[in-house]
Write an enzyme that holds these catalytic residues in place. Structure first.
Site, PDB file in Angstrom:
ATOM      1  N   GLU A   9      41.197  36.002  37.880  1.00  0.00           N
ATOM      2  CA  GLU A   9      42.708  36.930  37.939  1.00  0.00           C
ATOM      3  C   GLU A   9      42.836  36.374  39.442  1.00  0.00           C
ATOM      4  O   GLU A   9      44.140  36.964  39.829  1.00  0.00           O
ATOM      5  CB  GLU A   9      42.194  38.189  37.980  1.00  0.00           C
ATOM      6  CG  GLU A   9      43.164  38.843  37.879  1.00  0.00           C
ATOM      7  CD  GLU A   9      43.458  40.577  38.175  1.00  0.00           C
ATOM      8  OE1 GLU A   9      43.519  41.567  38.627  1.00  0.00           O
ATOM      9  OE2 GLU A   9      42.177  40.880  36.349  1.00  0.00           O
ATOM     10  N   ASP A 106      39.034  39.151  34.921  1.00  0.00           N
ATOM     11  CA  ASP A 106      38.560  40.837  35.242  1.00  0.00           C
ATOM     12  C   ASP A 106      38.495  40.916  33.510  1.00  0.00           C
ATOM     13  O   ASP A 106      38.500  41.160  32.615  1.00  0.00           O
ATOM     14  CB  ASP A 106      39.627  41.469  35.739  1.00  0.00           C
ATOM     15  CG  ASP A 106      39.455  41.464  37.044  1.00  0.00           C
ATOM     16  OD1 ASP A 106      38.963  40.401  37.099  1.00  0.00           O
ATOM     17  OD2 ASP A 106      40.018  42.090  38.057  1.00  0.00           O
ATOM     18  N   ASP A 108      38.450  44.195  31.809  1.00  0.00           N
ATOM     19  CA  ASP A 108      39.226  45.938  31.850  1.00  0.00           C
ATOM     20  C   ASP A 108      40.140  44.880  30.809  1.00  0.00           C
ATOM     21  O   ASP A 108      40.755  43.789  30.693  1.00  0.00           O
ATOM     22  CB  ASP A 108      39.213  46.631  33.014  1.00  0.00           C
ATOM     23  CG  ASP A 108      40.004  45.823  33.755  1.00  0.00           C
ATOM     24  OD1 ASP A 108      40.470  44.633  34.171  1.00  0.00           O
ATOM     25  OD2 ASP A 108      40.953  46.351  34.721  1.00  0.00           O
ATOM     26  N   TYR A 334      34.148  43.680  47.192  1.00  0.00           N
ATOM     27  CA  TYR A 334      35.594  43.698  46.918  1.00  0.00           C
ATOM     28  C   TYR A 334      36.162  45.550  46.796  1.00  0.00           C
ATOM     29  O   TYR A 334      35.294  45.917  46.526  1.00  0.00           O
ATOM     30  CB  TYR A 334      36.287  43.223  45.349  1.00  0.00           C
ATOM     31  CG  TYR A 334      37.656  43.566  45.146  1.00  0.00           C
ATOM     32  CD1 TYR A 334      38.450  42.986  45.420  1.00  0.00           C
ATOM     33  CD2 TYR A 334      37.829  44.451  43.708  1.00  0.00           C
ATOM     34  CE1 TYR A 334      39.574  43.306  45.027  1.00  0.00           C
ATOM     35  CE2 TYR A 334      38.830  44.727  43.118  1.00  0.00           C
ATOM     36  CZ  TYR A 334      40.286  44.061  43.966  1.00  0.00           C
ATOM     37  OH  TYR A 334      41.121  44.304  43.563  1.00  0.00           O
TER      38      TYR A 334
END
Length: 477
Positions: A9, A106, A108, A334
């Site tokens: 991503e 990612d 999610d 992050y």
């Protein structure tokens, strides 16, 4: 041997993945690996759903105000983000050329959507029906986590129902945002009927959130302070009992609906009776041993709240300092995370992280025990990103805000490797006639993690005290 293209991503994740798999050459927007595979990346969304004009008929475009609404696309399309066009071309080219695509986005719903929409834009079914599309679940960028994610037994198919459903959920969220935002914003502007200096926007999330803020602001503005009275009794050992209420069925004159004494004469009468010799009877006493795990590591929202309580830093100041610690100083992980948990795989790297920060926290780091493993290490609680923790790197020349933020992050991390805090929780109640007095206190048995992060509970207490109304205390020794 089939050639793979790994799609992440963000650029920094692509860099970590490429370094883990073995870089042969850095290209524009991608990495060539030593085995001939490629790693490339999105930059968040490379595609968007376009503007209302992309879906409106000519007659609708020429209409004004409410006559233009509603704007309901029969089917949404994806349009290239002009500012990211070069990267989109690179990604599409590598996806088309690959024998196997690996979605390393990612984990999610949003991460699933971002990868799948670009794969589909390249003319490839993200379910893997035409070209194999694998799914790897990266929860962190450290070596142990990447080793786990890329282990052959952990590779999944991107067409598995859970991943397809995440994409559908992401699409539903995205399209709902568009429909509410585009129609709502234009509808509100049409209702106002005047030209505004700045565009007024409506959003699925921002508008109800703004409503909550406004309601709270009105409550604050309309708040009326109430003076109330709290009789106190100081016992011979110095323990203070506070008036807690009256027995059920007793006279409630001078006491408001929230159980506070608002008539000074009532409070003075209580004190006078006790001074005159009214004896008290202990009706309840408990002493319970308890133990407490360290608080969870920070996500960004919790860190902002902590910095506000400790140092009066604004959310923006905390975000700026934390972003600098991540992006420039390389001292924390992050920052754009709403998760307070950590992957199990990162636990094995704790000794290295603790050793790295020991240059600044020699005494505290030396007191840690990497053998401790509390509830923060939980794969099932980690979504797209894990909690903010130190990387083990240290840098000089930090600003005051950066120092404060890093200190909080480092201490919260070190706390995970200290013993539990143990204490005795005492509660005492006594009745003086029809009035109940109470006291509660703690006696520490083992400091544990509080040696490192003492302020964690103190800030909570300070925040709770802000809810108190102005009170006048009346003491009887």
């Amino acid at each position: 041997m089939p050639k793979r293209t790994y799609l992440t991503e963000k650029p920094d994740v692509a860099k970590h993945v490429a370094e883990f798999l073995g870089i042969e050459k850095r290209l524009s927007g991608a990495y060539l690996l030593k085995n001939g595979d490629y790693v490339t990346n999105n930059i968040g969304h490379l595609l968007d759903l376009g503007s209302p004009e992309d879906y409106m008929a000519d007659a609708q475009k020429s209409a004004r105000g409410f006559d233009q609404l509603p704007i309901l696309p029969p089917k949404f399309r994806h349009f290239a983000d002009k500012d990211k066009a070069d990267q989109l071309r690179t990604v599409v080219k590598l996806l088309k050329e690959a024998d196997i695509i690996v979605n390393a986005g990612d984990i999610d719903r949003e991460g699933q959507l971002i990868a799948d929409e670009v794969i589909a834009y390249a003319g490839i079914n993200p379910d893997g029906s035409a070209k194999p599309v694998e799914r790897v679940l990266i929860t962190a960028n450290n070596e142990a986590s990447l080793r786990t994610a890329f282990a052959p037994q952990n590779r999944r198919k991107n067409g598995e129902p859970q991943f397809v459903n995440r994409r559908y959920a992401g699409e539903a969220r995205s399209e709902a945002d568009w429909l509410i935002g585009m129609n709502g914003s234009r509808g509100v502007r049409a209702a106002i009927g005047v030209r505004l200096e700045e565009a007024l926007s409506v959003g699925r999330v921002q508008t109800p959130t703004l409503g909550l803020v406004v309601i709270r602001e009105l409550e604050i503005r309309n708040f009326k302070a109430v003076t109330y009275y709290v009789p106190e009794i100081e016992l011979p050992d110095g323990r203070v009992l506070e008036w807690a209420g009256r027995l059920e069925g007793a006279d409630q004159a001078g006491i408001d609906s929230e159980g506070r004494i608002i008539d000074r004469r009532v409070a003075e009468a209580i004190v006078a009776r006790i001074k005159a010799g009214l004896a008290g009877v202990v009706t309840h006493y408990t002493a319970i041993e308890r133990e407490q795990e360290p608080p969870l590591p920070f996500n960004l929202a919790k860190l902002q709240s902590e910095m506000s309580a400790r140092h009066a830093m604004s959310a923006k100041e905390t975000s700026k300092a934390t972003q600098s610690l991540y992006q420039t100083r390389k001292m924390v992980t992050y920052v754009g995370t709403d998760c307070q948990y950590l992957p199990q795989s990162m636990h094995e790297e704790a000794p290295d992280v603790l050793k790295g920060i020991s240059g600044q926290y020699m005494k505290l780091a030396s007191g840690t025990n990497p053998g401790f493993k509390y509830s923060c290490w939980n794969d099932s609680k980690v979504s797209a990103h894990h909690a903010i923790i130190p990387t083990g790197e240290l840098a000089g020349g930090l600003t005051t805000d950066e120092q404060r933020v890093f200190d909080a992050v480092a201490r919260r991390y070190m706390a995970q490797f200290y013993p539990k805090h143990k204490y005795v929780e005492n509660k005492l109640e006594a009745e003086y006639g029809q009035d109940v007095f109470a006291s509660g206190w703690r006696k520490t048995l083992v400091d544990g993690w509080k040696v490192v992060d003492q302020q964690a509970d103190e800030d909570v207490k300070d925040a709770e005290s802000l809810e108190n109304k102005p009170a006048m205390r009346m003491r009887n020794k």
